[in-house]
Design a protein around this motif. Structure first.
Motif, short mmCIF file in Angstrom:
data_model
loop_
_atom_site.label_atom_id
_atom_site.label_comp_id
_atom_site.label_asym_id
_atom_site.label_seq_id
_atom_site.Cartn_x
_atom_site.Cartn_y
_atom_site.Cartn_z
N VAL A 1 0.86 -1.18 0.00
CA VAL A 1 0.00 0.00 0.00
C VAL A 1 0.90 1.23 0.00
N THR A 2 1.00 1.89 -1.14
CA THR A 2 1.77 3.12 -1.21
C THR A 2 0.88 4.29 -0.80
N VAL A 3 1.51 5.38 -0.39
CA VAL A 3 0.76 6.55 0.08
C VAL A 3 1.22 7.78 -0.70
N SER A 4 0.39 8.21 -1.63
CA SER A 4 0.70 9.42 -2.37
C SER A 4 -0.08 10.58 -1.75
N SER A 5 -0.80 11.35 -2.56
CA SER A 5 -1.51 12.52 -2.03
C SER A 5 -2.31 13.14 -3.17
N GLY A 6 -3.35 13.88 -2.83
CA GLY A 6 -4.02 14.69 -3.84
C GLY A 6 -3.07 15.68 -4.48
N LEU A 7 -2.00 16.05 -3.74
CA LEU A 7 -1.03 17.01 -4.27
C LEU A 7 -0.08 16.37 -5.29
N ALA A 8 -0.20 15.07 -5.51
CA ALA A 8 0.52 14.44 -6.63
C ALA A 8 -0.09 14.85 -7.96
N PHE A 9 -1.32 15.41 -7.92
CA PHE A 9 -2.07 15.68 -9.14
C PHE A 9 -2.39 17.17 -9.33
N ALA A 10 -2.19 17.96 -8.29
CA ALA A 10 -2.37 19.42 -8.37
C ALA A 10 -1.45 20.05 -7.33
N PRO A 11 -0.64 21.04 -7.70
CA PRO A 11 0.40 21.52 -6.80
C PRO A 11 -0.06 22.59 -5.80
N LEU A 12 0.38 22.42 -4.57
CA LEU A 12 0.31 23.48 -3.57
C LEU A 12 1.61 24.25 -3.66
N GLN A 13 1.53 25.56 -3.92
CA GLN A 13 2.74 26.30 -4.29
C GLN A 13 3.79 26.37 -3.19
N ILE A 14 3.40 26.24 -1.93
CA ILE A 14 4.39 26.39 -0.85
C ILE A 14 5.13 25.09 -0.56
N THR A 15 4.73 23.97 -1.20
CA THR A 15 5.39 22.69 -0.90
C THR A 15 5.82 21.96 -2.17
N PRO A 16 6.67 22.56 -2.98
CA PRO A 16 7.00 21.97 -4.28
C PRO A 16 7.63 20.58 -4.21
N ASP B 1 -10.61 21.09 -15.87
CA ASP B 1 -10.64 22.30 -15.04
C ASP B 1 -9.40 22.39 -14.13
N TYR B 2 -8.27 21.88 -14.64
CA TYR B 2 -7.03 21.85 -13.86
C TYR B 2 -6.63 23.24 -13.38
N ASP B 3 -6.71 24.25 -14.25
CA ASP B 3 -6.31 25.60 -13.85
C ASP B 3 -7.18 26.12 -12.70
N THR B 4 -8.45 25.80 -12.74
CA THR B 4 -9.35 26.21 -11.66
C THR B 4 -9.01 25.48 -10.37
N VAL B 5 -8.68 24.20 -10.47
CA VAL B 5 -8.28 23.43 -9.30
C VAL B 5 -7.04 24.04 -8.65
N VAL B 6 -6.03 24.34 -9.46
CA VAL B 6 -4.79 24.92 -8.94
C VAL B 6 -5.06 26.29 -8.32
N ALA B 7 -5.88 27.08 -8.99
CA ALA B 7 -6.22 28.41 -8.46
C ALA B 7 -6.95 28.30 -7.13
N THR B 8 -7.89 27.39 -7.05
CA THR B 8 -8.65 27.21 -5.82
C THR B 8 -7.76 26.71 -4.69
N LEU B 9 -6.92 25.75 -4.99
CA LEU B 9 -6.01 25.19 -4.01
C LEU B 9 -5.08 26.25 -3.43
N ASN B 10 -4.63 27.13 -4.30
CA ASN B 10 -3.67 28.16 -3.88
C ASN B 10 -4.31 29.53 -3.69
N GLN B 11 -5.66 29.58 -3.76
CA GLN B 11 -6.41 30.82 -3.56
C GLN B 11 -5.95 31.91 -4.52
N LEU B 12 -5.80 31.51 -5.77
CA LEU B 12 -5.41 32.43 -6.84
C LEU B 12 -6.62 32.70 -7.73
N ASP B 13 -6.55 33.77 -8.51
CA ASP B 13 -7.57 33.92 -9.55
C ASP B 13 -7.17 33.04 -10.73
N PRO B 14 -8.04 32.81 -11.70
CA PRO B 14 -7.74 31.88 -12.79
C PRO B 14 -6.51 32.22 -13.59
#
Length: 254
Positions: free
Chosen positions: A135-150, A238-251
């Motif tokens: 059982v490997t353990v990845s993360s939702g952040l494997a698929f959309a980046p949080l900018q503070i944890t590259p 809607d990847y750009d929207t996901v990234v924007a929402t995750l990082n509280q950015l505009d589109p």
């Protein structure tokens, strides 16, 4: 993966998701072996959970992994499930030359080399069992980046692709590869995460994970509903929207 009847080694199970998962799996009729660096925590957990076994292991240290893995296999020859849970998540500043390198190296050592070394230590044992699971353990952040944890994002993307790849190689053996993809969960993985309204309550996460394992024994990925927003942004378009929402950015990324 069968929900019960296993002997499971979970290095990185002294707190957070790892500990909660260990307790939940024990309650469902599995023999549980936990690992961690802090002896006092291991002693407390085994005292509170009679019948649970514990080993001191540092998953950032290859010698510790090799030595303890041999000991676990020798003392628990029925072990048939490996869940490398240990991981670290830290903020980094890649705009400064002295702002990230040491942290990035620590994250890669723990989050990528740790699971790789653990799998290497257990792969023969697992293939010798009639029904085994990694059982490997990845993360939702494997698929959309949080900018503070590259580097954390990258380490979990590596675990995702590693899971996909070794699953192909292990076809035809007794070993299955199951990837657990947590969203943000209320643990102490990052400062303030345990109190975050955005993060999923730990008990709710574990309950849903247990239900998914039980109801989908042949699944290759365990995805609670909360992670699908991150997991499938690219597929939905809607990847750009996901990234924007995750990082509280505009589109436009501002």
């Amino acid at each position: 993966m069968n929900i019960s009847g296993n002997t499971i080694f979970i290095p990185g199970a002294t707190s957070g998701i790892g500990l909660a998962l260990a307790i939940a799996l024990r309650e469902r009729g599995n023999e549980i072996i936990i690992g961690g660096r802090r002896t006092e925590l291991l002693d407390r957990i085994t005292a509170e959970n009679p019948g649970m076994h514990a080993y001191r292991i540092d998953t950032s240290d290859p010698e510790s992994i090799a030595t303890v893995s041999r000991q676990v296999i020798a003392e628990h020859p029925e072990v048939n499930v490996l869940i490398p849970m240990a991981g670290i998540m830290r903020a980094e500043d890649w705009t400064r030359a002295d702002g990230f390198l040491e942290t990035a190296e620590q994250i890669v050592t723990t989050n990528v080399l740790g699971p790789v070394r653990l799998i290497a230590a257990f792969i023969e044992q697992l293939q010798n069992r009639p029904d085994a699971t990694i059982v490997t353990v990845s993360s939702g952040l494997a698929f959309a980046p949080l900018q503070i944890t590259p580097t954390y994002n990258a380490s979990k993307a590596a675990i995702h692709m590693l899971s996909e790849s070794i699953r192909l190689q292990l076809r035809g053996t007794s070993v299955r590869v199951l990837e657990l993809e947590p969203p943000s969960v209320r643990t102490d993985l990052m400062p303030g995460q345990a109190e975050s309204d955005f993060a999923m309550p730990l008990e709710d996460f574990i309950d849903e994970v247990m239900h998914l394992i039980e109801s989908q024994p042949d699944a290759t990925e365990i995805q609670v509903e909360n992670v699908k927003f991150l997991r499938y942004g690219e597929a939905r378009g809607d990847y750009d929207t996901v990234v924007a929402t995750l990082n509280q950015l505009d589109p436009h990324g501002h």
